[in-house]
Write a protein that holds these residues in place. Structure first.
Motif, PDB file in Angstrom:
ATOM      1  N   VAL A 215     101.177  -5.520  24.079  1.00  0.00           N
ATOM      2  CA  VAL A 215     100.457  -3.736  23.139  1.00  0.00           C
ATOM      3  C   VAL A 215     100.886  -2.846  24.029  1.00  0.00           C
ATOM      4  CG1 VAL A 215      98.406  -3.169  22.181  1.00  0.00           C
ATOM      5  CG2 VAL A 215      99.155  -4.780  21.805  1.00  0.00           C
ATOM      6  N   LEU A 216     100.649  -2.423  25.255  1.00  0.00           N
ATOM      7  CA  LEU A 216     100.972  -1.284  26.219  1.00  0.00           C
ATOM      8  C   LEU A 216     102.089  -0.331  25.679  1.00  0.00           C
ATOM      9  CD1 LEU A 216      98.159  -1.820  28.620  1.00  0.00           C
ATOM     10  CD2 LEU A 216      97.715  -0.283  26.293  1.00  0.00           C
ATOM     11  N   SER A 217     103.046  -1.862  25.894  1.00  0.00           N
ATOM     12  CA  SER A 217     104.708  -1.294  25.634  1.00  0.00           C
ATOM     13  C   SER A 217     105.036  -0.866  24.477  1.00  0.00           C
ATOM     14  CB  SER A 217     105.378  -3.079  26.129  1.00  0.00           C
ATOM     15  OG  SER A 217     105.600  -3.641  24.976  1.00  0.00           O
ATOM     16  N   LEU A 218     104.080  -1.005  23.356  1.00  0.00           N
ATOM     17  CA  LEU A 218     104.389   0.020  22.204  1.00  0.00           C
ATOM     18  C   LEU A 218     104.625   1.896  22.752  1.00  0.00           C
ATOM     19  CD1 LEU A 218     102.318  -2.211  19.769  1.00  0.00           C
ATOM     20  CD2 LEU A 218     104.757  -2.113  20.772  1.00  0.00           C
ATOM     21  N   PRO A 219     105.951   2.104  22.042  1.00  0.00           N
ATOM     22  CA  PRO A 219     105.806   3.262  22.032  1.00  0.00           C
ATOM     23  C   PRO A 219     104.671   4.210  21.683  1.00  0.00           C
ATOM     24  CG  PRO A 219     107.239   2.881  19.912  1.00  0.00           C
ATOM     25  CD  PRO A 219     106.816   1.648  20.330  1.00  0.00           C
ATOM     26  N   ASP A 220     104.843   5.406  22.023  1.00  0.00           N
ATOM     27  CA  ASP A 220     103.483   6.426  21.656  1.00  0.00           C
ATOM     28  C   ASP A 220     103.336   6.491  19.295  1.00  0.00           C
ATOM     29  OD1 ASP A 220     102.984   6.772  23.860  1.00  0.00           O
ATOM     30  OD2 ASP A 220     103.942   8.831  23.887  1.00  0.00           O
ATOM     31  N   ARG A 221     104.387   6.258  19.648  1.00  0.00           N
ATOM     32  CA  ARG A 221     104.305   6.690  18.038  1.00  0.00           C
ATOM     33  C   ARG A 221     103.025   5.491  17.418  1.00  0.00           C
ATOM     34  NH1 ARG A 221     108.865   4.603  17.929  1.00  0.00           N
ATOM     35  NH2 ARG A 221     110.195   2.766  17.081  1.00  0.00           N
ATOM     36  N   ALA A 222     103.491   4.316  18.051  1.00  0.00           N
ATOM     37  CA  ALA A 222     102.080   2.722  17.539  1.00  0.00           C
ATOM     38  C   ALA A 222     100.396   3.449  17.095  1.00  0.00           C
ATOM     39  CB  ALA A 222     102.376   2.348  17.862  1.00  0.00           C
ATOM     40  N   PHE A 223      99.686   4.464  18.198  1.00  0.00           N
ATOM     41  CA  PHE A 223      98.904   4.691  18.455  1.00  0.00           C
ATOM     42  C   PHE A 223      98.514   6.388  17.909  1.00  0.00           C
ATOM     43  CE2 PHE A 223     100.653   2.172  22.061  1.00  0.00           C
ATOM     44  CZ  PHE A 223      99.700   1.621  21.469  1.00  0.00           C
ATOM     45  N   GLU A 224      96.967   6.764  17.849  1.00  0.00           N
ATOM     46  CA  GLU A 224      96.746   7.548  17.162  1.00  0.00           C
ATOM     47  C   GLU A 224      96.536   8.262  18.684  1.00  0.00           C
ATOM     48  OE1 GLU A 224      94.102  11.062  14.655  1.00  0.00           O
ATOM     49  OE2 GLU A 224      95.389   8.205  14.544  1.00  0.00           O
ATOM     50  N   PRO A 225      97.549   9.992  18.762  1.00  0.00           N
ATOM     51  CA  PRO A 225      97.718  10.980  19.608  1.00  0.00           C
ATOM     52  C   PRO A 225      96.285  11.797  20.117  1.00  0.00           C
ATOM     53  CG  PRO A 225      97.605  11.939  18.004  1.00  0.00           C
ATOM     54  CD  PRO A 225      97.733  10.908  17.182  1.00  0.00           C
ATOM     55  N   GLY A 226      95.940  11.779  21.147  1.00  0.00           N
ATOM     56  CA  GLY A 226      94.688  12.150  22.345  1.00  0.00           C
ATOM     57  C   GLY A 226      93.896  11.519  22.520  1.00  0.00           C
ATOM     58  N   GLY A 227      92.479  12.185  22.944  1.00  0.00           N
ATOM     59  CA  GLY A 227      91.928  11.048  24.056  1.00  0.00           C
ATOM     60  C   GLY A 227      91.062  10.413  23.704  1.00  0.00           C
ATOM     61  N   GLY A 228      91.124  10.328  22.807  1.00  0.00           N
ATOM     62  CA  GLY A 228      90.551   8.695  22.313  1.00  0.00           C
ATOM     63  C   GLY A 228      89.029   9.045  21.422  1.00  0.00           C
ATOM     64  N   ALA A 229      88.100  10.232  21.954  1.00  0.00           N
ATOM     65  CA  ALA A 229      86.844  10.126  22.105  1.00  0.00           C
ATOM     66  C   ALA A 229      86.754  10.574  20.316  1.00  0.00           C
ATOM     67  CB  ALA A 229      86.596  12.021  22.502  1.00  0.00           C
ATOM     68  N   LEU A 230      85.443   9.835  20.005  1.00  0.00           N
ATOM     69  CA  LEU A 230      84.843   9.522  18.461  1.00  0.00           C
ATOM     70  C   LEU A 230      84.348  11.427  18.070  1.00  0.00           C
ATOM     71  CD1 LEU A 230      83.597   6.259  18.145  1.00  0.00           C
ATOM     72  CD2 LEU A 230      85.567   7.180  17.071  1.00  0.00           C
ATOM     73  N   VAL A 231      84.283  11.210  17.215  1.00  0.00           N
ATOM     74  CA  VAL A 231      84.326  12.332  16.483  1.00  0.00           C
ATOM     75  C   VAL A 231      83.083  11.960  15.530  1.00  0.00           C
ATOM     76  CG1 VAL A 231      84.317  14.824  15.414  1.00  0.00           C
ATOM     77  CG2 VAL A 231      85.642  14.178  17.321  1.00  0.00           C
ATOM     78  N   GLU A 232      81.921  12.097  15.689  1.00  0.00           N
ATOM     79  CA  GLU A 232      80.731  12.342  14.347  1.00  0.00           C
ATOM     80  C   GLU A 232      79.667  13.221  14.066  1.00  0.00           C
ATOM     81  OE1 GLU A 232      78.377   8.385  15.799  1.00  0.00           O
ATOM     82  OE2 GLU A 232      80.263   7.870  16.627  1.00  0.00           O
ATOM     83  N   ARG A 233      80.056  13.316  13.278  1.00  0.00           N
ATOM     84  CA  ARG A 233      79.073  14.478  12.051  1.00  0.00           C
ATOM     85  C   ARG A 233      78.713  13.918  10.867  1.00  0.00           C
ATOM     86  NH1 ARG A 233      81.484  19.377  13.884  1.00  0.00           N
ATOM     87  NH2 ARG A 233      83.402  19.185  14.932  1.00  0.00           N
ATOM     88  N   PRO A 234      77.689  14.221  10.415  1.00  0.00           N
ATOM     89  CA  PRO A 234      76.402  13.780   9.341  1.00  0.00           C
ATOM     90  C   PRO A 234      77.972  14.183   8.391  1.00  0.00           C
ATOM     91  CG  PRO A 234      75.812  15.800  10.220  1.00  0.00           C
ATOM     92  CD  PRO A 234      76.915  15.733  10.826  1.00  0.00           C
ATOM     93  N   LEU A 235      77.285  13.234   7.327  1.00  0.00           N
ATOM     94  CA  LEU A 235      78.171  13.255   6.176  1.00  0.00           C
ATOM     95  C   LEU A 235      77.209  14.038   5.298  1.00  0.00           C
ATOM     96  CD1 LEU A 235      79.785   9.766   5.123  1.00  0.00           C
ATOM     97  CD2 LEU A 235      80.668  11.843   5.984  1.00  0.00           C
ATOM     98  N   ARG A 236      77.700  15.039   4.541  1.00  0.00           N
ATOM     99  CA  ARG A 236      77.120  16.373   3.214  1.00  0.00           C
ATOM    100  C   ARG A 236      77.484  15.340   1.994  1.00  0.00           C
ATOM    101  NH1 ARG A 236      75.004  19.798   5.686  1.00  0.00           N
ATOM    102  NH2 ARG A 236      76.039  20.916   7.775  1.00  0.00           N
TER     103      ARG A 236
END
Length: 236
Positions: A215-236
């Motif tokens: 898995v770690l040998s895969l190219p960057d396009r296989a993964f979501e870019p960014g630091g990986g922190a989850l963003v959670e907001r209440p649904l309206r």
């Protein structure tokens, strides 16, 4: 479906019906990482109200299955490279623990026969041409392996759905996370039957590390870019 299964389904709350339905769709590949989960569609598909959908999505967000972002609503989580690495680090430890416990459980002839039967079914598959059959057999093998020590806490904390999200996300990249090489399972199975818990644990961890290396040998396009922190907001 048996009478008991019918009764169990009928007794599920709307919340559980929606939650289980979304998770099943993830396992079956009907929902994929990055896919938006629109509340009106879920309300229609499961015949429930907006409040139930909102509650389910918030719960799934809290367990890392979906992300909820302003102006985009809920979508199935896509994993960064760091998140995939973190998931597999956890799985390495837990599968090692499961293999150690399973090794001791093999002294029970019925438990041993159950694992042997599942391994035989999985080994009879040809992943290149019977991929879906292989996936079903592999999941049955893993579930039995993790359950066989009888450790309810291990089963509770094992990140099975996060592993499934990872597999579906990376499936387009030569199925790198699917462990389709049957030779990957030979050492693991033999070690569990060896009556040597330390050997079994080492084999379980090595089994996961082989996936991590691919898995770690895969190219960057296989993964979501960014630091990986989850963003959670209440649904309206």
């Amino acid at each position: 479906m048996t009478k008991n299964e019918n009764r169990g389904t009928a007794e599920r709350t709307p919340f559980e019906q929606v939650r289980r339905g979304i998770l099943r769709a993830l396992y079956e590949g009907r929902y994929v990482p990055g896919q938006r989960l629109a509340a009106p569609d879920l309300m229609r598909d499961f015949d429930v109200g907006r409040g139930t959908v909102r509650e389910v999505l918030q719960r799934l967000a809290s367990t890392g299955v979906v992300t909820i972002a302003a102006n985009r609503g809920a979508q199935v989580r896509r994993l960064t490279r760091d998140e995939v690495s973190g998931i597999l680090d956890v799985v390495e430890v837990l599968l090692g623990l499961a293999a150690r416990g399973a090794c001791g459980a093999m002294r029970d002839a019925d438990v041993r026969e159950g694992l042997e039967r599942r391994y035989s079914v999985m080994s009879s598959c040809a992943p290149a041409t019977e991929f879906h059959r292989f996936v079903e057999a592999r999941e049955d093998f893993y579930r039995y392996l993790v359950a066989s020590p009888g450790n309810a806490e291990l089963q509770r904390v094992f990140p099975a759905i996060q592993v499934q999200i990872m597999r579906v996300q990376l499936r387009a990249f030569d199925r790198a996370a699917d462990s389709t090489d049957l030779s990957d399972y030979v050492d693991l199975f033999a070690a569990i039957l060896s009556d040597d818990p330390s050997r079994a644990e080492s084999a379980g961890r090595a089994h996961v590390r082989r996936t991590l290396d691919r898995v770690l040998s895969l190219p960057d396009r296989a993964f979501e870019p960014g630091g990986g922190a989850l963003v959670e907001r209440p649904l309206r």
